[in-house]
Enzyme design. Structure first.
Site, mmCIF file in Angstrom:
data_model
loop_
_atom_site.group_PDB
_atom_site.id
_atom_site.type_symbol
_atom_site.label_atom_id
_atom_site.label_comp_id
_atom_site.label_asym_id
_atom_site.label_seq_id
_atom_site.Cartn_x
_atom_site.Cartn_y
_atom_site.Cartn_z
ATOM 1 N N LYS A 109 0.831 -1.197 0.000
ATOM 2 C CA LYS A 109 0.000 0.000 0.000
ATOM 3 C C LYS A 109 0.871 1.254 0.000
ATOM 4 O O LYS A 109 0.662 2.182 -0.803
ATOM 5 C CB LYS A 109 -0.912 -0.014 1.232
ATOM 6 C CG LYS A 109 -1.956 1.076 1.239
ATOM 7 C CD LYS A 109 -2.856 0.986 2.475
ATOM 8 C CE LYS A 109 -3.467 -0.402 2.602
ATOM 9 N NZ LYS A 109 -4.894 -0.382 2.933
ATOM 10 N N ARG B 236 -3.072 2.905 8.537
ATOM 11 C CA ARG B 236 -3.371 1.610 7.878
ATOM 12 C C ARG B 236 -2.130 0.732 7.866
ATOM 13 O O ARG B 236 -1.020 1.217 7.651
ATOM 14 C CB ARG B 236 -3.793 1.838 6.422
ATOM 15 C CG ARG B 236 -5.150 2.467 6.224
ATOM 16 C CD ARG B 236 -5.440 2.530 4.718
ATOM 17 N NE ARG B 236 -6.800 2.907 4.433
ATOM 18 C CZ ARG B 236 -7.199 4.147 4.148
ATOM 19 N NH1 ARG B 236 -6.323 5.158 4.139
ATOM 20 N NH2 ARG B 236 -8.470 4.402 3.887
ATOM 21 N N GLY C 4 -6.292 -11.086 8.452
ATOM 22 C CA GLY C 4 -5.970 -11.357 9.854
ATOM 23 C C GLY C 4 -5.185 -10.238 10.487
ATOM 24 O O GLY C 4 -5.007 -10.196 11.700
ATOM 25 N N MET D 162 -4.433 -6.064 11.347
ATOM 26 C CA MET D 162 -5.178 -4.829 11.549
ATOM 27 C C MET D 162 -5.287 -4.097 10.228
ATOM 28 O O MET D 162 -4.324 -4.035 9.478
ATOM 29 C CB MET D 162 -4.446 -3.936 12.547
ATOM 30 C CG MET D 162 -5.359 -2.899 13.128
ATOM 31 S SD MET D 162 -4.427 -1.468 13.701
ATOM 32 C CE MET D 162 -4.408 -0.492 12.220
ATOM 33 N N ARG E 51 -3.868 -1.087 -6.620
ATOM 34 C CA ARG E 51 -3.118 -2.349 -6.597
ATOM 35 C C ARG E 51 -3.568 -3.201 -7.784
ATOM 36 O O ARG E 51 -4.624 -2.940 -8.374
ATOM 37 C CB ARG E 51 -3.345 -3.088 -5.280
ATOM 38 C CG ARG E 51 -4.791 -3.415 -5.028
ATOM 39 C CD ARG E 51 -4.978 -4.093 -3.685
ATOM 40 N NE ARG E 51 -6.415 -4.209 -3.388
ATOM 41 C CZ ARG E 51 -6.895 -4.587 -2.217
ATOM 42 N NH1 ARG E 51 -6.080 -4.829 -1.213
ATOM 43 N NH2 ARG E 51 -8.194 -4.698 -2.029
ATOM 44 N N HIS F 50 -6.420 -43.920 -6.338
ATOM 45 C CA HIS F 50 -6.919 -44.453 -7.605
ATOM 46 C C HIS F 50 -8.030 -43.583 -8.158
ATOM 47 O O HIS F 50 -8.014 -43.190 -9.324
ATOM 48 C CB HIS F 50 -7.427 -45.882 -7.383
ATOM 49 C CG HIS F 50 -8.021 -46.500 -8.610
ATOM 50 N ND1 HIS F 50 -9.365 -46.451 -8.888
ATOM 51 C CD2 HIS F 50 -7.428 -47.124 -9.660
ATOM 52 C CE1 HIS F 50 -9.593 -47.056 -10.039
ATOM 53 N NE2 HIS F 50 -8.428 -47.480 -10.526
ATOM 54 N N SER G 226 11.799 -42.257 -18.158
ATOM 55 C CA SER G 226 10.598 -41.497 -17.827
ATOM 56 C C SER G 226 10.444 -41.570 -16.313
ATOM 57 O O SER G 226 10.322 -42.655 -15.744
ATOM 58 C CB SER G 226 9.388 -42.100 -18.534
ATOM 59 O OG SER G 226 8.244 -41.363 -18.207
ATOM 60 N N CYS H 68 6.332 -38.907 -16.220
ATOM 61 C CA CYS H 68 4.960 -39.312 -16.476
ATOM 62 C C CYS H 68 4.178 -39.496 -15.191
ATOM 63 O O CYS H 68 3.083 -40.019 -15.189
ATOM 64 C CB CYS H 68 4.913 -40.576 -17.324
ATOM 65 S SG CYS H 68 5.664 -41.985 -16.522
ATOM 66 N N TYR I 22 10.522 -33.653 -21.938
ATOM 67 C CA TYR I 22 9.074 -33.471 -21.927
ATOM 68 C C TYR I 22 8.477 -33.795 -20.568
ATOM 69 O O TYR I 22 9.110 -34.449 -19.739
ATOM 70 C CB TYR I 22 8.398 -34.343 -23.000
ATOM 71 C CG TYR I 22 8.456 -35.819 -22.721
ATOM 72 C CD1 TYR I 22 7.485 -36.443 -21.929
ATOM 73 C CD2 TYR I 22 9.487 -36.596 -23.222
ATOM 74 C CE1 TYR I 22 7.546 -37.788 -21.643
ATOM 75 C CE2 TYR I 22 9.557 -37.955 -22.944
ATOM 76 C CZ TYR I 22 8.584 -38.544 -22.150
ATOM 77 O OH TYR I 22 8.641 -39.885 -21.863
#
Lengths: 873, 873
Positions: free
Chosen positions: A22, A92, A101, A103, A336, A454, A762, A829, A849
């Protein structure tokens, strides 16, 4: 002497770590000449120092604050606490990362029993002055003095009731005077001290309250869960008050420079005349569309529109802006980067490239890859969701939304589907036998199993909504009920599953279909141009393969052959094969399976065209194909014409204590070479057929579960024997590759040996994670949640590659593998192939890959591009 | 030109790799002037070259052989094939390592239809000449021409029958002439060629046959199983014949310089008058004790005795010698290091040190550590074993011999034991619930499970005989039968188990008790002086601890706490704890267990005195403590006063797919901290009590299954909390160490982190091997045998540390661990701690100690000493 306090004009957006989000943006807006009320920021370093000083504001800091305050007072021409014309400020918090959470805000600081009269006089508005004062006492009481909020709210409500007032605006000055007195009494009673009248004391108390809120339990928990360091600290912003509640020429609003929901390039926001900032959020009055400001405050509107455009250009991103109009004059209070939906993110990013505002790389970096998931699956209508009855929450195992009737067995799911019903399959956990039931269902709900159980893996593969591990559910598959506390649902009842959140709702909720627009395609094309990693898919059916190609898959990285054996007409032959007492009998059953398997491969090869296809030879232990329930065993015994007791004995013999570490993968081929022989024959005959039809298929034959070079040599020899045989029989030579999974720690450690025989690696990171951590995926659900809650595990290693442990083994394997074979093809994989952080890690490792389930292909494409941009090689 | 053929006088014992064992020793004996018949050796390199030349004897080799043969003929003064006075030779193979399956010996080569007459004339003994000729045809036919042996043997038998001859010695010259003719016909018929008459051809054919036998299937299999390279090749020895069958002034014998069974320092062997070498072995006539030679051939005996002593001094080890007396003159045909029993090995080694022949280091190196096992357990009487009825063979899981009545459940075993019966417990596999039954049994037989199955590990710990994984057995615990093929045994039937061989016999076999003599103690003391590694034991009871101390254990490296909960009066409380629905209920049950556990530790600490004791906190998954059989569940439900269905539900909930990788070890402590809290309290209170009694106990608290530093931090914190609490409550400060197992691959990989919190590492190589290989110990039995048969695994990695994979992880852990904490204490407590090769590896890694079951402590002590001698640091 270190500078702990910066006037807005001394800062810039680059100083975010020091000034917080801020503060840095207020400084930046000041720097570029926008109308920002004057002020200064106490740095995050001051906050850290505050804790090191033993939770106290030390003299030097007090002096630096005083100094900046004086400068501000000089600029403004009046002072904090000045009786006649008091300067008021807001205080602020402003951490580097915005954080719930902590102030938030105190407005109107500087008012007391005297200055309130001065404010009334200078504003000519007594009601405004006392309204402002009671707001200060209320906010200060709540956040600084920690007095329960309701103690003030109830007095306000009481007053409104007394006066028959529908809203705050119906109250008059005297009412607020009464409330000020009443609020002060609350403070006296709760803190045994009067409300502090000295504005300097108010200020220092407010600053300390911000510092303290950095370490309150809620903030700490939030940081731990979001991997934010406790050592960052928060900044504090002190700013001259401007007032939107000075009459009908004043107002306050919040707006996005573009539509955060759709991405449309049009101001989007809300506005209230004669109101202070928190009124917009609090919902006491219904705010108006920002467009109406054009009529109500035309000049300020015009000015705001220009400022908004300027800010967007300046920050090169969609902005979320707060502003106040004080008697016709516009003041900017915050800007922002605006949060947005996935759809909006794509639209904004692509539009901005076309507008020349950002580069393609920036556009690609701005998307959170995981958010793409929302776009590929149906979602619940947000409005409908608000009124839905949440029953329980499980793990968001596979994206999407589904609503249907519950069924408890695969058979009933199939039947209901056949009757045209939309089905949700509810199981304690699923097994390969349930595949057909899963295919027939719109969504799957399980009580057990984690994100890589699964049910989860198969559902993601199918792109089907799945909530797994909803441990509070008590499911009786026999009684066909699911219970949770007082609720008991039975077969045919409706539930709704949200695969993005893990929420399970009672009843029906309307869903919206997925839509992929042209801008999605554009963005993905950019991503494809930028990435180094190729993206393949894990698919075992022509349907999944086609879906994956549609999503941009460049090949199949993992074609599991086991699922192919679960189809109605095959499982019986498969079981006959498994239960054979002799090699001959086994070969006979395999000979029946061969043409079916070959046709599977032909169909998949056809879909994939000339793209590479990696086929993994049979991996699971044979007992997975056998029934375990008494009734199923009796039926099977009848089908196979063996005695029930004999069949049970075989099932018992095949059962394993730890099937994960048991007789599976290439170990099957060492004991029953004929199984792999059949599979290789099917692959090569299919490839030959495709070759004759003019395609260029290069099957990649993958041998699973290798841990020792001699194992690979043994199995490779038998694979080569069959390949030569098929070559002789058909007279055709089809090119192929033979490689292996790296999924056993020992394979990674001895990868230099393995690479002498394997043409590709792989990484099977699911199993590699199981063995490296000693976590059974099927069982870890029981304790992994607790591990995460207690901060022992930051991430579920089955979702995101554990770079420290599993990743180290992968690194070793890559290094050793390439030492032995410089053109070794490297891929992954495991389920991790579709996780953005893991894809980044694969990029860093230099793999060729990643491979993931079809619905994750776009995520992997984007994540690969982001990795390539962030870490160019 | 390379020298491929060496005369005996050109070689020495150092040239064993080139000349093979037999050739090198013949050369050595020649070199030191002993009476060795002349000859020469064709080198192992020639054998290798033979294969490289495409299985043919090339010209140069042929010439070199011819050259040495000429030299020999010149020396002897007559020639091969000389009709009047033919030179005869023997041809023998001689690999570097003696190897069954290879061609052994051809005697009398050089005889043919003509030279046999010459031999008859020069020897004046026609019978001898034709007997020698028929022997040549027979041996040559068998080993060179590959004619089935029985074709000759049956003709000999027929002749004996015809003549009513009881033995060969009853046959006369004419009989052998007939047999020569008959044997030649067999050769003609079988090979379609006549028996080769040219002695040069005979010689070359015999040499080639030796070369070929190097690669016959039996020899190849043997080499693969014994890790002998195929590239060593065999040598061939050609030696002038001397004859023990020239009459009563001739003879042949085999003798050891000391008694190979007891080690007594006295010639031990057998002798036959008027016989050729193979007669002693073949058992056609009963040989006489070597002592009788003193009377029959006094001069030769005296000379032999002196030669034997000379050879023993020369070789500095007990020798196994072959000799022949040719018309009163002694000839040495072979000497080699004699095989011996473990008992003899100890006696010989210790005696030789005392005789000043060898050093203590040499004595220690000469014992095969694994052989010590025989000495510590009862064994079967060898004579009785010869007549025993073998039923089947399993794995030799725990040494010793046992004979008793079979029982199929632990309860019945306990009852039978109480009745005074000797019990063999027969189970498909054992589980922790069976402990009491195992204690009551003299031996354990299981159909399932490998060398490191529950049965094997527990039996070894108890020093009880165990045969595991006898897969051919069909055991029905319900019907109380074990079947194998036609045999069916039932409760109460007698069987005998040989834990050293895995053999299972029907009926009773007499056993001999173990005896440890003074020389054993002496040798072990020497070993203790030499070794660097300390040796601890794995023990959970005072009894096992005491046994281990008796065997030389220097501490406890692994005290498992789980077995303590299986005792009658505890298991019920344990189960109540597990089935508790609330933490309170759990704590109540734990509070009952605490004093019992504390008393366990007090008792163990007392036995161990001031020796270190490492206690592992609870490791197995909780479901291991619950019953699974229907009847047991019903009984338990009654005991605990819960409904059967509720109990079943809990059992089902706790069951795991892969318990090995499940909710166990420190993971239990994260979910149920109170369990470890109870255990730590018990440990520290016990240590406090000992301290008050004047002992210096330093408990080493070991946290199992750590894979991540945060896990260790979390559990360590709770351990420390309890330690402080006990300190406060008792007012005593007891020193302690806190450390961890390294048994999960990730722990090894992140050992630098882990060592920041752990004061010691103990390698849990059982689990580390399971996870590194992906082999479940409980299931791998099914395929590991096949892996070994097919040469994929050379050793069972659960028996001998896999240095290439698991060892690499251990190396990493040691290196990283010491980087973080230079005084980190390092040990091993897996089953490998008692395996000699693994102990050597631990020495090489620089560990501080190994820990193994009590009965393996002496093995580990000796192996550690050998490692220290071989690899001084």
């Amino acid at each position: 002497m270190k500078q702990y306090v910066y006037a807005f004009r001394e800062g810039s957006s680059e100083m975010k770590p020091l000034l917080g989000g801020k503060g840095a943006n207020l400084a930046e807006m000041t720097r570029i000449g926008l109308p920002v009320p004057g002020g200064f920021t106490i740095t995050t370093e001051a906050c850290i120092e505050y804790y090191e000083q033993g939770n106290m504001i030390w003299d030097d800091l007090r002096q630096q604050i005083g100094q900046k305050l004086s400068e501000m007072e000089t600029e403004m021409g009046h002072q904090l606490g000045e009786v006649k014309n008091p300067l008021l400020v807001s205080v602020r918090s402003g951490a580097v990362v915005s954080m719930p959470g902590m102030m938030d805000t105190i407005l109107n600081l500087g008012l007391n029993d005297e200055t309130v009269q001065g404010l009334a006089n200078t504003s000519g508005n007594q009601r405004f002055a006392f309204d402002s004062y009671r707001r200060l006492i209320q906010m200060f009481g709540d956040v600084v003095l920690e007095i329960p909020k309701y103690k003030f709210d109830s007095l306000l409500e009481k007053k409104k009731t007394e006066k028959g007032a529908a809203s705050d605006t119906d109250l008059v000055a005297e009412d607020f005077m009464d409330l000020v007195e009443a609020f002060k009494k609350v403070v006296q009673k709760e803190t045994r001290k009067p409300f502090p009248q000295d504005p300097q004391v108010q200020l220092m108390m407010a600053v300390e309250a911000v510092f303290k809120s950095w370490n309150n339990p809620r903030a700490r928990v939030y940081r731990e869960h979001n991997d934010i360091s406790h050592h960052l600290g928060t900044a504090v912003n002190i700013q001259v008050m401007v007032f939107g509640n000075m009459g009908n020429d004043s107002g306050t609003g919040v707006a996005f420079t573009r539509n955060p929901s759709t991405g449309e390039n049009k101001l989007y926001g809300e506005f209230l005349v004669n109101a202070q900032g928190e009124d917009v959020v609090a919902g006491i009055r219904t705010p108006k569309d920002i467009e109406e400001m054009k009529n109500l405050l035309p000049e300020a509107y015009q000015q705001f529109k220009e400022v908004a455009q300027l800010l967007e250009k300046h920050y090169r991103d969609m902005q979320d802006i707060e502003f106040t109009v004080n008697r016709g004059k516009l003041f900017m209070l915050q800007t922002r980067t605006g949060k947005r939906t996935a759809q909006a993110a794509i639209q904004v990013a692509v539009d901005m490239v076309e507008e020349g505002l950002i580069t393609k790389e920036e556009a690609v970096l701005r998307m959170n890859p995981s958010d793409l998931d929302q776009l590929l699956h149906p979602t619940f209508d947000e409005k409908a969701l608000e009124e839905a009855a949440l029953i329980t929450k499980g793990l968001p195992a596979s994206s999407g939304a589904a609503c249907g009737k519950i069924y408890f067995t695969p058979e009933e799911a199939v039947n209901a589907h056949a009757r045209g019903e939309i089905v949700i399959l509810v199981r304690n956990e699923t097994s390969p036998e349930d595949i057909e039931g899963m295919v027939a269902s719109a969504g799957i709900l399980t009580a057990k199993g984690g994100m890589t159980s699964h049910a989860a893996v198969v559902a993601r593969g199918m792109g089907k909504c799945c909530v797994s591990g909803a441990g509070e559910l008590n499911i009786s598959e026999q009684e066909k009920t699911m219970k949770i506390e007082a609720i008991s649902l039975t077969e045919g009842d409706f539930i709704s599953l949200d695969g993005n959140t893990g929420c399970v709702y009672h009843g029906k909720i309307a869903t919206r279909e997925a839509r992929l627009g042209g801008r999605f395609v554009t963005l993905m094309e950019w991503a494809d141009d930028l990435r180094k990693l190729k993206v393949r898919t894990n698919a075992d059916t022509p349907r999944d393969s086609a879906k994956a190609v549609e999503f941009g898959a460049e090949g199949i990285g993992l074609c599991r052959t086991e699922h192919m054996f679960f189809e109605e007409n095959r499982i019986a032959v498969m079981r006959r094969m498994i239960l054979s007492r002799t090699e001959d009998a086994r070969r006979k059953a395999l000979a029946e399976l061969m043409p079916m398997q070959r046709d599977d491969f032909v169909a998949i090869f056809k879909v994939m065209g000339d793209r590479p296809v990696t086929i993994r030879l049979l991996d699971p232990p044979l007992h997975e194909f056998l029934p375990t329930a008494e009734a199923d065993i009796q039926r099977l015994a009848g089908e196979l014409d063996v005695s029930v007791s004999q069949l049970k004995e075989t099932v018992r013999e095949l059962a394993e204590v730890n099937p994960m570490l048991g007789h599976r993968g290439c170990r099957l081929a060492v004991t029953y070479p004929e199984i792999y022989e059949m599979q290789v024959q099917a692959i090569m005959e299919a490839a030959t057929q495709l070759k004759r039809e003019g395609h260029h298929v290069i099957p990649e034959i993958m041998i699973p579960l290798i841990g020792e070079i001699k194992e690979l040599q043994y199995v490779k020899e038998l694979v080569l024997k069959v390949i030569r045989q098929v070559g002789n029989d058909t007279g055709e030579t089809v090119p192929y590759l033979i490689g292996t999974m790296i999924e056993i720690p020992r394979a990674a450690i001895t990868a230099d040996d393995i690479a002498k025989e394997a043409e590709f690696f792989s990484f099977g990171t699911n199993d590699l994670t199981q063995m490296t951590y000693g976590f059974s995926r099927d069982d870890a659900g029981k304790f992994i949640k607790e591990y995460r809650d207690k901060g022992i595990l930051e991430k579920d290693p089955f979702q995101q590659i554990d770079r420290r442990g599993v990743g180290e083994l992968m690194k070793t394997a890559v290094k050793l593998g390439l030492e032995s074979r410089s053109d070794l093809k490297l891929g992954i994989c495991g389920e991790h192939g579709g996780d953005p952080s893991s894809v980044e890690f694969c990029h860093l490792l230099g793999l060729d890959y990643v491979s993931c389930s079809p619905f994750r292909v776009p995520i992997a494409r984007l994540a690969a591009a982001q990795a390539a941009i962030r870490y160019p090689s």
